[in-house]
Design an enzyme around this catalytic site. Structure first.
Site, PDB file in Angstrom:
ATOM      1  N   LYS A  31       0.836  -1.208   0.000  1.00  0.00           N
ATOM      2  CA  LYS A  31       0.000   0.000   0.000  1.00  0.00           C
ATOM      3  C   LYS A  31       0.868   1.254   0.000  1.00  0.00           C
ATOM      4  CE  LYS A  31      -3.720  -2.405   0.044  1.00  0.00           C
ATOM      5  NZ  LYS A  31      -4.451  -2.491  -1.248  1.00  0.00           N
ATOM      6  N   ARG A  32       2.125   1.059  -0.382  1.00  0.00           N
ATOM      7  CA  ARG A  32       3.087   2.170  -0.438  1.00  0.00           C
ATOM      8  C   ARG A  32       3.151   2.894   0.902  1.00  0.00           C
ATOM      9  NH1 ARG A  32       3.417  -1.110  -4.012  1.00  0.00           N
ATOM     10  NH2 ARG A  32       3.466  -0.605  -6.231  1.00  0.00           N
ATOM     11  N   ALA A  69       3.113   7.072   0.973  1.00  0.00           N
ATOM     12  CA  ALA A  69       2.181   7.688   0.012  1.00  0.00           C
ATOM     13  C   ALA A  69       1.167   8.604   0.674  1.00  0.00           C
ATOM     14  CB  ALA A  69       1.461   6.597  -0.774  1.00  0.00           C
ATOM     15  N   LEU A  71      -1.862   9.986   3.297  1.00  0.00           N
ATOM     16  CA  LEU A  71      -3.165   9.515   3.806  1.00  0.00           C
ATOM     17  C   LEU A  71      -3.614   8.284   3.020  1.00  0.00           C
ATOM     18  CD1 LEU A  71      -5.818  10.099   5.476  1.00  0.00           C
ATOM     19  CD2 LEU A  71      -6.603  11.385   3.468  1.00  0.00           C
ATOM     20  N   LEU A  73      -5.918   6.823   1.085  1.00  0.00           N
ATOM     21  CA  LEU A  73      -7.043   7.405   0.340  1.00  0.00           C
ATOM     22  C   LEU A  73      -8.176   6.400   0.178  1.00  0.00           C
ATOM     23  CD1 LEU A  73      -4.888   9.172  -2.410  1.00  0.00           C
ATOM     24  CD2 LEU A  73      -6.157  10.318  -0.582  1.00  0.00           C
ATOM     25  N   GLY A 118       0.715  13.272   3.129  1.00  0.00           N
ATOM     26  CA  GLY A 118       0.954  12.967   4.538  1.00  0.00           C
ATOM     27  C   GLY A 118       2.297  12.302   4.790  1.00  0.00           C
ATOM     28  N   GLU A 121       4.423  15.098   5.444  1.00  0.00           N
ATOM     29  CA  GLU A 121       4.113  15.618   6.789  1.00  0.00           C
ATOM     30  C   GLU A 121       4.795  14.770   7.858  1.00  0.00           C
ATOM     31  OE1 GLU A 121      -0.259  15.630   6.136  1.00  0.00           O
ATOM     32  OE2 GLU A 121      -0.087  17.796   6.436  1.00  0.00           O
ATOM     33  N   GLU A 141      -2.244  17.089  -2.597  1.00  0.00           N
ATOM     34  CA  GLU A 141      -3.584  17.289  -2.034  1.00  0.00           C
ATOM     35  C   GLU A 141      -4.495  18.110  -2.954  1.00  0.00           C
ATOM     36  OE1 GLU A 141      -0.891  17.098  -0.291  1.00  0.00           O
ATOM     37  OE2 GLU A 141      -1.283  16.257   1.694  1.00  0.00           O
ATOM     38  N   ARG A 144      -6.226  16.266  -5.578  1.00  0.00           N
ATOM     39  CA  ARG A 144      -7.139  15.205  -5.129  1.00  0.00           C
ATOM     40  C   ARG A 144      -8.391  15.772  -4.464  1.00  0.00           C
ATOM     41  NH1 ARG A 144      -4.517  11.142  -7.067  1.00  0.00           N
ATOM     42  NH2 ARG A 144      -2.391  10.719  -6.362  1.00  0.00           N
ATOM     43  N   GLY A 149      -3.635  17.893   6.326  1.00  0.00           N
ATOM     44  CA  GLY A 149      -4.232  17.833   7.660  1.00  0.00           C
ATOM     45  C   GLY A 149      -3.266  17.313   8.707  1.00  0.00           C
TER      46      GLY A 149
HETATM   47  C1  1HE Z   1      -2.558   3.657  -1.739  1.00  0.00           C
HETATM   48  C2  1HE Z   1      -2.029   4.959  -1.631  1.00  0.00           C
HETATM   49  C3  1HE Z   1      -2.683   5.854  -0.754  1.00  0.00           C
HETATM   50  C4  1HE Z   1      -0.832   3.862  -3.034  1.00  0.00           C
HETATM   51  N1  1HE Z   1      -3.755   5.391  -0.090  1.00  0.00           N
HETATM   52  N2  1HE Z   1      -3.628   3.254  -1.054  1.00  0.00           N
HETATM   53  N3  1HE Z   1      -1.012  11.057  -1.532  1.00  0.00           N
HETATM   54  C5  1HE Z   1      -1.169  10.737  -2.814  1.00  0.00           C
HETATM   55  O1  1HE Z   1      -1.969  11.333  -3.515  1.00  0.00           O
HETATM   56  C6  1HE Z   1      -0.287   9.627  -3.340  1.00  0.00           C
HETATM   57  C7  1HE Z   1      -1.101   8.504  -3.930  1.00  0.00           C
HETATM   58  N4  1HE Z   1      -0.258   7.439  -4.392  1.00  0.00           N
HETATM   59  C8  1HE Z   1       0.495   7.513  -5.539  1.00  0.00           C
HETATM   60  O2  1HE Z   1       0.591   8.542  -6.172  1.00  0.00           O
HETATM   61  C9  1HE Z   1       1.225   6.280  -5.963  1.00  0.00           C
HETATM   62  O3  1HE Z   1       0.527   5.154  -5.455  1.00  0.00           O
HETATM   63  C10 1HE Z   1       2.696   6.204  -5.510  1.00  0.00           C
HETATM   64  C11 1HE Z   1       3.514   7.229  -6.263  1.00  0.00           C
HETATM   65  C12 1HE Z   1       2.838   6.419  -4.007  1.00  0.00           C
HETATM   66  C13 1HE Z   1       3.239   4.779  -5.818  1.00  0.00           C
HETATM   67  O4  1HE Z   1       3.035   4.489  -7.184  1.00  0.00           O
HETATM   68  P1  1HE Z   1       3.132   2.981  -7.681  1.00  0.00           P
HETATM   69  O5  1HE Z   1       2.905   3.002  -9.183  1.00  0.00           O
HETATM   70  O6  1HE Z   1       4.346   2.362  -7.152  1.00  0.00           O
HETATM   71  O7  1HE Z   1       1.915   2.191  -6.964  1.00  0.00           O
HETATM   72  P2  1HE Z   1       0.342   2.173  -7.282  1.00  0.00           P
HETATM   73  O8  1HE Z   1       0.048   1.134  -8.324  1.00  0.00           O
HETATM   74  O9  1HE Z   1      -0.216   3.527  -7.519  1.00  0.00           O
HETATM   75  O10 1HE Z   1      -0.240   1.680  -5.878  1.00  0.00           O
HETATM   76  C14 1HE Z   1       0.087   0.388  -5.363  1.00  0.00           C
HETATM   77  C15 1HE Z   1      -0.938   0.052  -4.312  1.00  0.00           C
HETATM   78  O11 1HE Z   1      -0.815   0.973  -3.236  1.00  0.00           O
HETATM   79  C16 1HE Z   1      -2.357   0.205  -4.815  1.00  0.00           C
HETATM   80  O12 1HE Z   1      -3.152  -0.721  -4.120  1.00  0.00           O
HETATM   81  P3  1HE Z   1      -3.683  -2.079  -4.811  1.00  0.00           P
HETATM   82  O13 1HE Z   1      -4.435  -2.746  -3.734  1.00  0.00           O
HETATM   83  O14 1HE Z   1      -4.530  -1.640  -5.985  1.00  0.00           O
HETATM   84  O15 1HE Z   1      -2.427  -2.825  -5.252  1.00  0.00           O
HETATM   85  C17 1HE Z   1      -2.720   1.590  -4.380  1.00  0.00           C
HETATM   86  O16 1HE Z   1      -4.100   1.781  -4.232  1.00  0.00           O
HETATM   87  C18 1HE Z   1      -2.040   1.640  -3.046  1.00  0.00           C
HETATM   88  N5  1HE Z   1      -1.796   3.015  -2.618  1.00  0.00           N
HETATM   89  N6  1HE Z   1      -0.962   5.053  -2.444  1.00  0.00           N
HETATM   90  C19 1HE Z   1      -4.194   4.128  -0.247  1.00  0.00           C
HETATM   91  N7  1HE Z   1      -2.245   7.084  -0.557  1.00  0.00           N
HETATM   92  C20 1HE Z   1      -4.111  14.191   7.034  1.00  0.00           C
HETATM   93  S1  1HE Z   1      -4.342  14.787   5.473  1.00  0.00           S
HETATM   94  C21 1HE Z   1      -3.099  14.133   4.482  1.00  0.00           C
HETATM   95  C22 1HE Z   1      -3.414  14.392   3.040  1.00  0.00           C
HETATM   96  C23 1HE Z   1      -2.776  13.387   2.138  1.00  0.00           C
HETATM   97  O17 1HE Z   1      -1.853  12.704   2.484  1.00  0.00           O
HETATM   98  S2  1HE Z   1      -3.460  13.236   0.595  1.00  0.00           S
HETATM   99  C24 1HE Z   1      -2.698  11.787  -0.087  1.00  0.00           C
HETATM  100  C25 1HE Z   1      -1.616  12.213  -0.935  1.00  0.00           C
END
Ligand code: 1HE
Length: 267
Positions: A31-32, A69, A71, A73, A118, A121, A141, A144, A149
């Site tokens: 889940k990264r 990665a 929060l 999501l 996050g 963060e 953020e 999306r 937060g």
């Molecule tokens: C996740 C998450 C996640 C991956 N929550 N499941 N954060 C983001 O917007 C970053 C979102 N993630 C990404 O952009 C990419 O996943 C990565 C660059 C981190 C990695 O890419 P990659 O190609 O190696 O992996 P992937 O195919 O996108 O993901 C692999 C798995 O990890 C997949 O799950 P699967 O069950 O389908 O295999 C993804 O769903 C899962 N995964 N990232 C849940 N973030 C208190 S407020 C804070 C605000 C925030 O942090 S906003 C979030 C910002």
């Protein structure tokens, strides 16, 4: 002292090394290492206990190709939270990250791959950040439909300044490589493993007296929140306690008898 039992943790892998150095690894690589509720609770638990469990330094790492990665999501989507629910989620993040920043135990983050949202963060709550050549930083953020937060408005702004932080959120701009170090997102960039480099820094840090590290890793942050007058007063009080600690006498004596190491420029 309290004891830390690695078996109490599921989403964090804990390893105690020599010299009181603990490696704490976010351990959901599939889940990264996205931060779900359970991971945040385990961070709260570990960093609540660590200052009273003879932990001399912590290396915070992420399993797999990415540090974190941000929060979770998917969990956030599935839970369909109310505003009050998510406020409480954020307050638990703050509980964990404040315990890291203000707890008095040095925390050194070993970064690779995505350090985003996050995840940034979390990393910015560490006292030292070490990145490898694959590490990259972003605040996705805005794209999306979200807002930070977990303290980015405070800690990432502290690192890179308000304008750059706002640009990162508005445009999704990614920083990586030496530029990320130049901006202050990390203090070290290494050719090889950021984990190995972070462990070395942690081992060196752990040689300091715990009370000195406590002051460095709590008082500096507290003082940033004070007026300059109050910070100077607090600094004097902290120095009164730390600089007279009995354990420091042997180090001072070593300087006086010339057996203590001198400060020299790098080779
Ligand atoms: C996740 C998450 C996640 C991956 N929550 N499941 N954060 C983001 O917007 C970053 C979102 N993630 C990404 O952009 C990419 O996943 C990565 C660059 C981190 C990695 O890419 P990659 O190609 O190696 O992996 P992937 O195919 O996108 O993901 C692999 C798995 O990890 C997949 O799950 P699967 O069950 O389908 O295999 C993804 O769903 C899962 N995964 N990232 C849940 N973030 C208190 S407020 C804070 C605000 C925030 O942090 S906003 C979030 C910002």
């Amino acid at each position: 002292p309290l004891t830390i039992n690695a078996a109490d943790y599921t989403n964090l892998a804990l390893e105690e090394r020599d010299g009181g150095v603990w490696v704490v690894t976010l351990n959901r690589p599939t889940k990264r290492n996205a931060l779900d509720i359970d991971t945040i609770e385990e961070l709260v638990q570990f960093f609540s206990i660590a200052p009273r469990a003879d932990v001399r330094a912590v290396v915070l790492a992420g399993a797999g190709d990415h540090f974190c990665a941000g929060l979770d999501l998917i969990e956030h989507h599935d839970e369909d939270r109310s505003p009050a629910d998510f406020m409480h989620v954020c307050l638990r993040w703050h509980e964990a990250f404040n315990k890291m920043e203000y707890g008095g135990v040095p925390v050194i983050a070993a970064l690779q791959g995505a350090v985003v949202g996050g995840g940034l963060e979390l990393a910015s709550s560490a006292h030292i950040r070490v990145m490898d050549q694959t590490a990259y930083f972003a605040l996705p953020e805005g794209q999306r439909g979200l807002f930070t937060g977990g303290g980015a408005t405070i800690r990432v702004t502290d690192l890179v300044g308000k304008s750059r932080m706002i640009d990162m959120m508005l445009t999704g701009r990614v920083y990586q490589g030496q530029e990320a170090v130049d901006l202050g997102l990390a203090q070290y960039i290494v050719e090889g493993s950021s984990l190995e480099a972070a462990i070395q820094l942690a081992e060196r840090t752990a040689e300091n007296l715990p009370l000195s590290n406590f002051a460095i890793c709590s008082a500096v942050s507290h003082m940033q929140n004070m007026s300059a007058m109050d910070a100077a007063y607090a600094e004097a009080v902290v120095a009164g306690v730390v600089n007279t600690q009995p354990d420091a006498r042997a180090r001072l004596a070593a300087f006086a008898d010339k057996s203590g190491a001198r400060v020299r420029p790098n080779e």
